[in-house]
Design an enzyme around this catalytic site. Structure first.
Site, PDB file in Angstrom:
ATOM      1  N   GLN A  95       0.848  -1.196   0.000  1.00 54.41           N
ATOM      2  CA  GLN A  95       0.000   0.000   0.000  1.00 54.41           C
ATOM      3  C   GLN A  95       0.883   1.246   0.000  1.00 54.41           C
ATOM      4  OE1 GLN A  95      -3.638  -0.536   2.842  1.00 54.41           O
ATOM      5  NE2 GLN A  95      -1.984  -1.799   3.680  1.00 54.41           N
ATOM      6  N   ASN A  96       2.185   1.022   0.216  1.00 54.64           N
ATOM      7  CA  ASN A  96       3.104   2.141   0.360  1.00 54.64           C
ATOM      8  C   ASN A  96       3.498   2.715  -0.995  1.00 54.64           C
ATOM      9  OD1 ASN A  96       2.993   1.481   3.055  1.00 54.64           O
ATOM     10  ND2 ASN A  96       4.908   0.336   3.042  1.00 54.64           N
ATOM     11  N   ASP A  98       6.379   4.489  -1.260  1.00 50.80           N
ATOM     12  CA  ASP A  98       7.833   4.665  -1.257  1.00 50.80           C
ATOM     13  C   ASP A  98       8.474   3.563  -2.103  1.00 50.80           C
ATOM     14  OD1 ASP A  98       7.541   3.354   2.020  1.00 50.80           O
ATOM     15  OD2 ASP A  98       8.521   2.284   0.385  1.00 50.80           O
ATOM     16  N   HIS A 113      -1.319   1.298  -4.390  1.00 52.58           N
ATOM     17  CA  HIS A 113      -1.713   2.699  -4.200  1.00 52.58           C
ATOM     18  C   HIS A 113      -0.790   3.655  -4.932  1.00 52.58           C
ATOM     19  CE1 HIS A 113      -3.971   1.579  -0.229  1.00 52.58           C
ATOM     20  NE2 HIS A 113      -4.645   1.244  -1.309  1.00 52.58           N
ATOM     21  N   CYS A 121       0.083  12.153 -16.124  1.00 51.95           N
ATOM     22  CA  CYS A 121      -0.624  13.268 -16.764  1.00 51.95           C
ATOM     23  C   CYS A 121      -2.120  12.959 -16.773  1.00 51.95           C
ATOM     24  CB  CYS A 121      -0.122  13.453 -18.207  1.00 51.95           C
ATOM     25  SG  CYS A 121      -1.028  14.741 -19.101  1.00 51.95           S
ATOM     26  N   GLY A 180       2.630  -4.494   8.961  1.00 52.79           N
ATOM     27  CA  GLY A 180       2.690  -3.043   9.128  1.00 52.79           C
ATOM     28  C   GLY A 180       1.505  -2.290   8.580  1.00 52.79           C
ATOM     29  N   THR A 181       0.303  -2.871   8.696  1.00 56.51           N
ATOM     30  CA  THR A 181      -0.884  -2.143   8.248  1.00 56.51           C
ATOM     31  C   THR A 181      -1.969  -2.255   9.307  1.00 56.51           C
ATOM     32  OG1 THR A 181      -2.542  -1.895   6.496  1.00 56.51           O
ATOM     33  CG2 THR A 181      -1.727  -4.132   6.904  1.00 56.51           C
ATOM     34  N   GLU A 209       1.169  -3.812  16.674  1.00 52.42           N
ATOM     35  CA  GLU A 209       0.050  -4.109  17.596  1.00 52.42           C
ATOM     36  C   GLU A 209      -1.110  -4.667  16.791  1.00 52.42           C
ATOM     37  OE1 GLU A 209      -0.354  -0.147  19.014  1.00 52.42           O
ATOM     38  OE2 GLU A 209      -1.331   0.567  17.201  1.00 52.42           O
ATOM     39  N   ALA A 225       8.741  -4.252  13.050  1.00 54.66           N
ATOM     40  CA  ALA A 225       8.928  -5.027  11.808  1.00 54.66           C
ATOM     41  C   ALA A 225      10.371  -5.496  11.637  1.00 54.66           C
ATOM     42  CB  ALA A 225       8.501  -4.178  10.611  1.00 54.66           C
TER      43      ALA A 225
END
Ligand code: BV8
Length: 241
Positions: A95-96, A98, A113, A121, A180-181, A209, A225
């Site tokens: 989903q990141n 980066d 994402h 464009c 990590g989500t 968590e 992580a």
């Protein structure tokens, strides 16, 4: 759990996997949505209303990512190692936006994402690399139209990318690992339910968590992580049947 090497693995990652690399998450107390509103920076309406404001939001995040201080961490590296050592195949769906998975060596990678280091464009649809600031005075190198360039990211209300490819990977996997989500954003948060509709599938949550969907997982391991992901990968590779 000993997932034998004949079983495909799908890994879903979110902002938490990049936290220890120095990038903010969204919903933690110090997260991005504690500082700006989704409605102001991450929707098509926001871009139509205040394009320069949205560009400023993404330009700051892009500048931070390319500045040299942000590097892949041990969790990204462990996933790349798993992909290289797991013959049945590993697909990372992130989903990141980066590029830390790529820089760690992951190849079979889907940015559902989008990617902050690409621009698109709105007029002709061309997607180009983008490491500098974007603005409304930008002219598209393909069609020449001015002011139509936008970050190549999926905003709320927009269709995520490569959903058919993702669904095919989910329907073919034997192990699904969510890392990590927070399990707040759909359709990514619904992936675990899609795979649980099949028999003989193992769902694992590796997170700091419990997420919103924690109860949907067969196995959960909580911690940073950079600790829990390398340990999980070592266990998988050590237990190959
Ligand atoms: C869509 C991109 C139509 C740009 C983002 C039901 C079905 C379908 C859609 C919806 C639905 N219900 C509601 C919707 C609409 C909406 C939605 O989900 N809204 C939510 C808020 C309720 N979804 C959409 O609009 C999506 N499009 O629906 O199209 C459609 C319909 C049906 C089927 C298909 C399509 C588009 C959503 C994409 C939006 N764009 N970002 C940008 O990044 O700026 S979303 C944004 O949230 C990021 O992509 C981010 O990755 C994502 C999810 O957040 P997380 O990654 O989970 O981050 P978060 O901070 O929440 O959590 C971090 C976690 O890490 C925490 O659990 C924390 O504990 C943990 N952590 C922290 N530190 C560590 C750690 N873990 C390990 N180690 C650590 N050190």
């Amino acid at each position: 759990m000993t997932a034998n090497a004949g079983r495909r693995i799908v890994v879903l990652t979110g902002a938490g996997i990049s936290k220890e690399s120095g990038l903010s998450t969204f919903r933690d107390a110090d997260g991005i949505w504690a500082k700006v509103r989704i409605e102001d920076v991450a929707t098509p309406d926001a871009f139509a209303r205040d394009p320069e404001g949205v560009h400023r939001f993404y330009n700051a995040r892009r500048r931070r990512l390319v500045g040299g201080a942000i590097q892949p961490n041990a969790a990204h590296v462990a996933l790349a190692r798993l992909e290289g050592a797991w013959p049945a195949g590993v697909t990372v769906v992130t989903q990141n936006i980066d590029d830390l998975h790529e820089r760690a060596g992951s190849r079979n990678l889907i940015h559902m994402h989008g990617e902050i280091l690409k621009a698109r464009c709105s007029a002709c649809g061309v997607v180009v690399a983008c490491t500098d600031a974007l603005g409304t005075d930008e002219r598209c190198r393909e069609c020449g139209i001015k002011g139509a360039m936008r970050p190549h990211v999926v905003w709320f209300g927009e269709m995520p990318l490569e959903l058919e490819r993702i669904d095919a990977a989910l329907d073919a996997c034997a192990t699904f690992v969510s890392i990590g989500t927070s399990g707040n954003v759909y359709p990514a948060a619904g992936f675990v339910d899609r795979i649980r509709s099949r028999d003989n599938v193992h769902a694992v949550e590796l997170n700091l968590e419990p997420s919103e969907g924690a109860g949907h997982f067969d196995e959960t391991v909580y911690g940073p992580a950079t600790e829990v992901v390398p340990a999980f990968v070592a266990r998988l590779l050590g237990a190959r049947g």
